[in-house]
Design a protein around this motif. Structure first.
Motif, PDB file in Angstrom:
ATOM      1  N   ALA A 244       0.815  -1.222   0.000  1.00  0.00           N
ATOM      2  CA  ALA A 244       0.000   0.000   0.000  1.00  0.00           C
ATOM      3  C   ALA A 244       0.847   1.270   0.000  1.00  0.00           C
ATOM      4  CB  ALA A 244      -0.921  -0.004   1.217  1.00  0.00           C
ATOM      5  N   GLN A 245       2.136   1.140   0.191  1.00  0.00           N
ATOM      6  CA  GLN A 245       3.003   2.316   0.253  1.00  0.00           C
ATOM      7  C   GLN A 245       3.290   2.882  -1.134  1.00  0.00           C
ATOM      8  OE1 GLN A 245       6.516   2.160   2.736  1.00  0.00           O
ATOM      9  NE2 GLN A 245       5.596   0.659   4.120  1.00  0.00           N
ATOM     10  N   PRO A 246       3.682   4.175  -1.215  1.00  0.00           N
ATOM     11  CA  PRO A 246       4.107   4.737  -2.497  1.00  0.00           C
ATOM     12  C   PRO A 246       5.262   3.923  -3.077  1.00  0.00           C
ATOM     13  CG  PRO A 246       3.867   6.459  -0.843  1.00  0.00           C
ATOM     14  CD  PRO A 246       3.731   5.158  -0.117  1.00  0.00           C
ATOM     15  N   VAL A 247       5.273   3.785  -4.389  1.00  0.00           N
ATOM     16  CA  VAL A 247       6.284   2.969  -5.072  1.00  0.00           C
ATOM     17  C   VAL A 247       7.402   3.857  -5.605  1.00  0.00           C
ATOM     18  CG1 VAL A 247       6.706   1.421  -7.018  1.00  0.00           C
ATOM     19  CG2 VAL A 247       4.600   1.200  -5.672  1.00  0.00           C
ATOM     20  N   VAL A 248       8.630   3.489  -5.272  1.00  0.00           N
ATOM     21  CA  VAL A 248       9.814   4.230  -5.708  1.00  0.00           C
ATOM     22  C   VAL A 248      10.886   3.229  -6.125  1.00  0.00           C
ATOM     23  CG1 VAL A 248       9.345   6.166  -4.140  1.00  0.00           C
ATOM     24  CG2 VAL A 248      10.799   4.270  -3.375  1.00  0.00           C
ATOM     25  N   ALA A 249      11.999   3.744  -6.653  1.00  0.00           N
ATOM     26  CA  ALA A 249      13.165   2.904  -6.900  1.00  0.00           C
ATOM     27  C   ALA A 249      13.771   2.503  -5.558  1.00  0.00           C
ATOM     28  CB  ALA A 249      14.192   3.651  -7.747  1.00  0.00           C
ATOM     29  N   VAL A 250      13.966   1.200  -5.359  1.00  0.00           N
ATOM     30  CA  VAL A 250      14.468   0.664  -4.094  1.00  0.00           C
ATOM     31  C   VAL A 250      15.808  -0.030  -4.344  1.00  0.00           C
ATOM     32  CG1 VAL A 250      14.038  -1.007  -2.238  1.00  0.00           C
ATOM     33  CG2 VAL A 250      12.146   0.353  -3.159  1.00  0.00           C
ATOM     34  N   HIS A 251      16.827   0.390  -3.615  1.00  0.00           N
ATOM     35  CA  HIS A 251      18.159  -0.207  -3.720  1.00  0.00           C
ATOM     36  C   HIS A 251      18.140  -1.659  -3.255  1.00  0.00           C
ATOM     37  CE1 HIS A 251      22.226  -1.156  -2.280  1.00  0.00           C
ATOM     38  NE2 HIS A 251      22.699  -0.151  -2.995  1.00  0.00           N
ATOM     39  N   ARG A 252      17.492  -1.919  -2.116  1.00  0.00           N
ATOM     40  CA  ARG A 252      17.277  -3.220  -1.468  1.00  0.00           C
ATOM     41  C   ARG A 252      18.335  -3.588  -0.453  1.00  0.00           C
ATOM     42  NH1 ARG A 252      15.671  -8.445  -4.649  1.00  0.00           N
ATOM     43  NH2 ARG A 252      15.000  -9.140  -2.590  1.00  0.00           N
ATOM     44  N   ASP A 253      19.530  -2.997  -0.504  1.00  0.00           N
ATOM     45  CA  ASP A 253      20.556  -3.289   0.498  1.00  0.00           C
ATOM     46  C   ASP A 253      21.231  -1.996   0.927  1.00  0.00           C
ATOM     47  OD1 ASP A 253      20.580  -6.170   0.920  1.00  0.00           O
ATOM     48  OD2 ASP A 253      21.163  -6.317  -1.172  1.00  0.00           O
ATOM     49  N   TYR A 254      20.424  -1.006   1.236  1.00  0.00           N
ATOM     50  CA  TYR A 254      20.935   0.335   1.513  1.00  0.00           C
ATOM     51  C   TYR A 254      21.285   0.446   3.002  1.00  0.00           C
ATOM     52  CZ  TYR A 254      21.459   5.319   0.516  1.00  0.00           C
ATOM     53  OH  TYR A 254      21.967   6.584   0.327  1.00  0.00           O
ATOM     54  N   HIS A 255      22.527   0.069   3.336  1.00  0.00           N
ATOM     55  CA  HIS A 255      22.945   0.073   4.733  1.00  0.00           C
ATOM     56  C   HIS A 255      24.439   0.375   4.833  1.00  0.00           C
ATOM     57  CE1 HIS A 255      24.639  -3.924   4.018  1.00  0.00           C
ATOM     58  NE2 HIS A 255      23.457  -4.321   3.577  1.00  0.00           N
TER      59      HIS A 255
END
Length: 351
Positions: free
Chosen positions: A187-198
Motif C-alpha cells: 500500500a506504500q508509495p512505489v519508488v526505486a528501491v536499492h534493497r541493500d541500503y545500509h
C-alpha cells in the motif's frame, strides 16, 4: 592457477591503456567477494586505482548492473562510473571508491555524534536522489517476493537453525503476521528501491562524500524500505531518538518532492512495519548463510536483527500476538544460538 583472474587482469589493463596514458601492470589485489558470484580486484598505478570485476556471464546479470549504474550515475546518485565492460566474458572495469565502508567510520574511536548524524544526512540525500528516479523500468517488489522473503525467517531460522517444531497455531500466527506486513508494504508509495541500503554498502570516499555500491538488485517497491534498512541497520543500533530525528528529516524532504505524501503518523507505521518485514527476511538470510554457505560470522547479527522485531511488534495492537510469541517462545530459543565464528568473511551484500 586462476585463469579467470588472469584473463580479467589482462583485459582490464588493455581497457585502462586504451583510455588513458597510464602504464598499468596486470598485478591485482583482491578487494572482496560478496554473497553472489562476483569478485572484485584493485589495479593501481601511481596515485590512481581501478576496480576490476569478475562476474561470470552465466551467473550474473551484468547488462542489468551496467544499465542501472549508468542511469543512476547520470541522475546524481554517487555510484561508481562504469569505465568498460565485456558482457561475453563477464568482466567490468569500474571507478574505485576506495575501501572505507561507512560501518567502521561510524565506530571509529572519537567519532562525534555530529559526525554520525552528518554521515546519515548524506546517506538520506543520496537515497532521495535514488527515489527521484523513474521506477517503471525496474522489477516490481511484488506480493510473491515479499512472501518469499519473510518465509526465510520461518524456514531457515526457526525450523532449520533453531530446530523449532511449529504448531499449526504458530504457523497460522506467522502467516497472519506476514500478511499484515505484506499488505502494508504493497500500500506504500512505489519508488526505486536499492534493497541493500545500509552501512556496509555505502563507501566513505577520500573527499568525505558517500558512494553507493551493490545496487544491481534494485526494484520498484515501498518508499520506506531503504530508509529503514539504513536507520535500523542489522549491523548497527542507534538510539531511538536519533532514528526518529533522521526519519523525520527524510519525511520532511520527501513530501515536497512527491515521494511520500502521507502524514507523520502514517509514515511512522509504514516505517515500522516495513522494518519488521525486512528484519524477518534478514534474520532468515543470516541463518541460511550459516547453514548453507558455512558463513558462521552472520550468526552474530541475528540477535540484533530479531531484537528490532521484538521492540517494534510491541508498539502495535495488530502485532500483539506475534510480539507475545516472540517474547515467550522465540527469543528463549534464540538465546541458545551458538556463538558466531570469528574467521568468516561477512560480505557486504549478504542481505
Amino acid at each position: 592457477m586462476d585463469q579467470r583472474r588472469d584473463n580479467l587482469a589482462q583485459w582490464a589493463v588493455a581497457m585502462i591503456r586504451q583510455h588513458s596514458d597510464f602504464d598499468v601492470t596486470a598485478e591485482m589485489d583482491m578487494v572482496s567477494g560478496d554473497a553472489s558470484f562476483r569478485r572484485y580486484f584493485r589495479l593501481r598505478c601511481l596515485n590512481h586505482s581501478w576496480i576490476a570485476v569478475d562476474a561470470p556471464a552465466d551467473k550474473e546479470d551484468n547488462p542489468r548492473f551496467v544499465r542501472i549504474a549508468q542511469a543512476w550515475y547520470k541522475h546524481d546518485v554517487v555510484v561508481p562510473k562504469v569505465l568498460a565492460y565485456d558482457f561475453d566474458q563477464g568482466f567490468m572495469l569500474l571507478e574505485d571508491f576506495g575501501d572505507q565502508m561507512l560501518w567502521p567510520a561510524l565506530h571509529a574511536d572519537g567519532v562525534s555524534s555530529a559526525t554520525v548524524q552528518g554521515l546519515y544526512e548524506q546517506a538520506i540525500t543520496q537515497l532521495l536522489h535514488i527515489q527521484d528516479l523513474p521506477a517503471d523500468n525496474l522489477p516490481t517488489y511484488d506480493a510473491a517476493l515479499l512472501d518469499q522473503e519473510m518465509a526465510l525467517f520461518r524456514d531457515w531460522l526457526c525450523v532449520q537453525q533453531l530446530g523449532m517444531t511449529l504448531s499449526s497455531a504458530e504457523e497460522q500466527l506467522l502467516a497472519d503476521t506476514f500478511a499484515l506486513l505484506k499488505a502494508n508494504a504493497l500500500a506504500q508509495p512505489v519508488v526505486a528501491v536499492h534493497r541493500d541500503y545500509h552501512s556496509r554498502n555505502l563507501m566513505l570516499r577520500a573527499d568525505g562524500s558517500l558512494g553507493v555500491i551493490d545496487f544491481q538488485d534494485a526494484v520498484a517497491g515501498p518508499a520506506t524500505y531503504d530508509l529503514v534498512s539504513l536507520l535500523r541497520d542489522c549491523y548497527v543500533r542507534w538510539p531511538a531518538a536519533l532514528v526518529d530525528e533522521l526519519a523525520a528529516s527524510y519525511w520532511q524532504q520527501a513530501r515536497p518532492r512527491g515521494i511520500y505524501l502521507g502524514e507523520w503518523n502514517q509514515f511512522q507505521r509504514d516505517f515500522d512495519f516495513m522494518g519488521m518485514q525486512r528484519h524477518l527476511k534478514a534474520a532468515g538470510i543470516f541463518a541460511r548463510l550459516n547453514l548453507r554457505d558455512g558463513k558462521s560470522g552472520y550468526l552474530a547479527d541475528i540477535p540484533n536483527t530479531c531484537q528490532y522485531l521484538l521492540e517494534i511488534s510491541g508498539r502495535y495492537e495488530e502485532c500483539a500476538a506475534f510480539h507475545q510469541w516472540l517474547a515467550e517462545v522465540f527469543i528463549p530459543q534464540l538465546d541458545k544460538l551458538p556463538a558466531a565464528g570469528t574467521d568468516q568473511r561477512r560480505d557486504s551484500s549478504a542481505e
